[in-house]
Design a protein around this motif. Structure first.
Motif, PDB file in Angstrom:
ATOM      1  N   PRO A   1      28.368-129.790 -19.823  1.00 40.30           N
ATOM      2  CA  PRO A   1      26.971-129.831 -20.261  1.00 40.30           C
ATOM      3  C   PRO A   1      26.570-128.507 -20.902  1.00 40.30           C
ATOM      4  CG  PRO A   1      27.199-130.690 -18.035  1.00 40.30           C
ATOM      5  CD  PRO A   1      28.517-130.057 -18.383  1.00 40.30           C
TER       6      PRO A   1
ATOM      7  N   THR B   1      21.910-131.304 -21.159  1.00 35.64           N
ATOM      8  CA  THR B   1      22.090-130.932 -19.755  1.00 35.64           C
ATOM      9  C   THR B   1      22.838-131.972 -18.941  1.00 35.64           C
ATOM     10  OG1 THR B   1      19.905-131.843 -19.220  1.00 35.64           O
ATOM     11  CG2 THR B   1      20.025-129.504 -19.780  1.00 35.64           C
TER      12      THR B   1
ATOM     13  N   GLY C   1      25.421-133.497 -20.274  1.00 34.07           N
ATOM     14  CA  GLY C   1      26.716-133.600 -20.927  1.00 34.07           C
ATOM     15  C   GLY C   1      26.688-134.613 -22.056  1.00 34.07           C
TER      16      GLY C   1
END
Length: 348
Positions: free
Chosen positions: A117, A122, A124
């Motif tokens: 990520p 965040t 990924g």
């Protein structure tokens, strides 16, 4: 309720709501944090061993081999389709070409899911696997449409077909596609994207088998119309099998609860935890074709039960319910804490 955001300045530390002790959770983005308010605690807790399902070992090699073999089949079928005047062979070549594109999509998505990520992404890049499976289903249905259009044209104006050439080339295609499907068999139950690749290869094997049979029949009977007719029959079978893949992919893309997840069992589990008197704002969605996320509010009038208790809940959610990213918020029950999504006005 929106997915938990993470700002670019978060440091990846988790804080105990009761004791105020910070510790590193081993991630480069904030996966757990707690805010100590005057009347309640919000604990976004994650297990220290939190991770998503890794792609099945060897899938990269399976994709590489399947792409190479199918490219070879496309060339052979296209050449002999023209030489033998076979609509079925040309259609199968076009279908195999769409499969190569689909395999490349799935392969690229699988690679993206292994990337860490970032401050902007965040969660990924696992969502790319959902988009790839959706594109795969759409691509397969589009290929079916092209095959039907070509087959109808050949039915209206039949042309002589070299049955023996069709039989030999289609048999080779059946063997190659069957082998390619076998490469993805063990991973298709756990990953919707691999399932799409498996269905592409299995469908190709069925098509090639049907084309081979039609070539053999044409060789002995001279029924040229059988070639396009067989194409239409096979397309109907493919569409029937692809519909479920398209439906599941679309649902995941719309953040629906992933197949096989029992929301009531999860709610009952959380509600049965010591100190919990209510569970609300429970949301579950897919982060990828193999990873799921969960958020929930737990009403606990006695306050935060401690990190060990929350970690145990998160661990059970991961092991028993396949929740690979769980965020639990602890409320004291002094206010409703209802998220705006659950109370959004209905459209008229």
């Amino acid at each position: 309720m929106t997915k938990p955001p993470a700002s670019s300045d978060e440091t990846g530390y988790a804080r105990e709501a009761m004791g105020g002790h910070a510790h590193d959770d081993g991630h480069d983005h904030a996966e757990g944090h707690a805010h100590d308010h005057s009347d309640h605690d919000h604990t976004h807790s994650h297990s220290g061993h939190h991770h998503h399902h890794a792609p099945v070992a060897g899938q990269g090699r399976a994709f590489a081999l399947a792409v190479t073999l199918n490219l070879l089949i496309v060339v052979v079928q296209a050449v002999y389709g023209v030489l033998a005047h076979s609509t079925a062979l040309l259609a199968d070549a076009g279908h195999n070409l769409s499969d190569v594109l689909g395999l490349l999509l799935a392969w690229g998505a699988m690679w993206l899911t292994t990337r860490r990520p970032s401050a902007r992404y965040t969660f990924g890049f696992g969502g790319s696997s959902i988009l790839a499976s959706l594109a795969n289903a759409g691509l397969l249905l589009f290929a079916c449409g092209v095959i039907v259009a070509e087959a109808i044209g050949r039915l209206l104006a039949p042309a002589p077909v070299a049955g023996l050439d069709v039989f030999i080339v289609a048999t080779i295609g059946m063997v190659v596609n069957g082998f390619s499907a076998w490469l993805f068999m063990r991973g298709q139950e756990k990953d919707l994207n691999v399932r799409g690749a498996f269905m592409h290869m299995a469908a190709d094997a069925v098509i090639s088998a049907a084309v081979a049979v039609s070539g053999l029949v044409i060789l002995f009977t001279g029924w040229a119309w059988l070639d396009p007719a067989m194409s239409i029959v096979v397309v109907a079978v493919i569409v029937y099998g692809t519909w479920g893949l398209l439906r599941d992919s679309l649902r995941l893309a719309l953040d629906a609860v992933p197949p096989g997840i029992d929301m009531q069992r999860i709610r009952d589990f959380l509600a049965a935890q010591p100190g919990v008197i209510d569970v609300h704002d429970l949301h579950v969605w897919a982060l990828s074709t193999t990873g799921n996320a969960l958020t929930a509010h737990l009403v606990m009038p006695a306050g935060h039960p401690g990190d060990d208790a929350v970690d145990a809940m998160v661990g059970t959610l991961r092991e028993r319910f396949e929740m690979h990213h769980a965020t639990l918020q602890v409320d004291l029950g002094t206010t409703s804490h209802r998220c705006t999504l659950d109370h959004a006005p209905h459209a008229h």
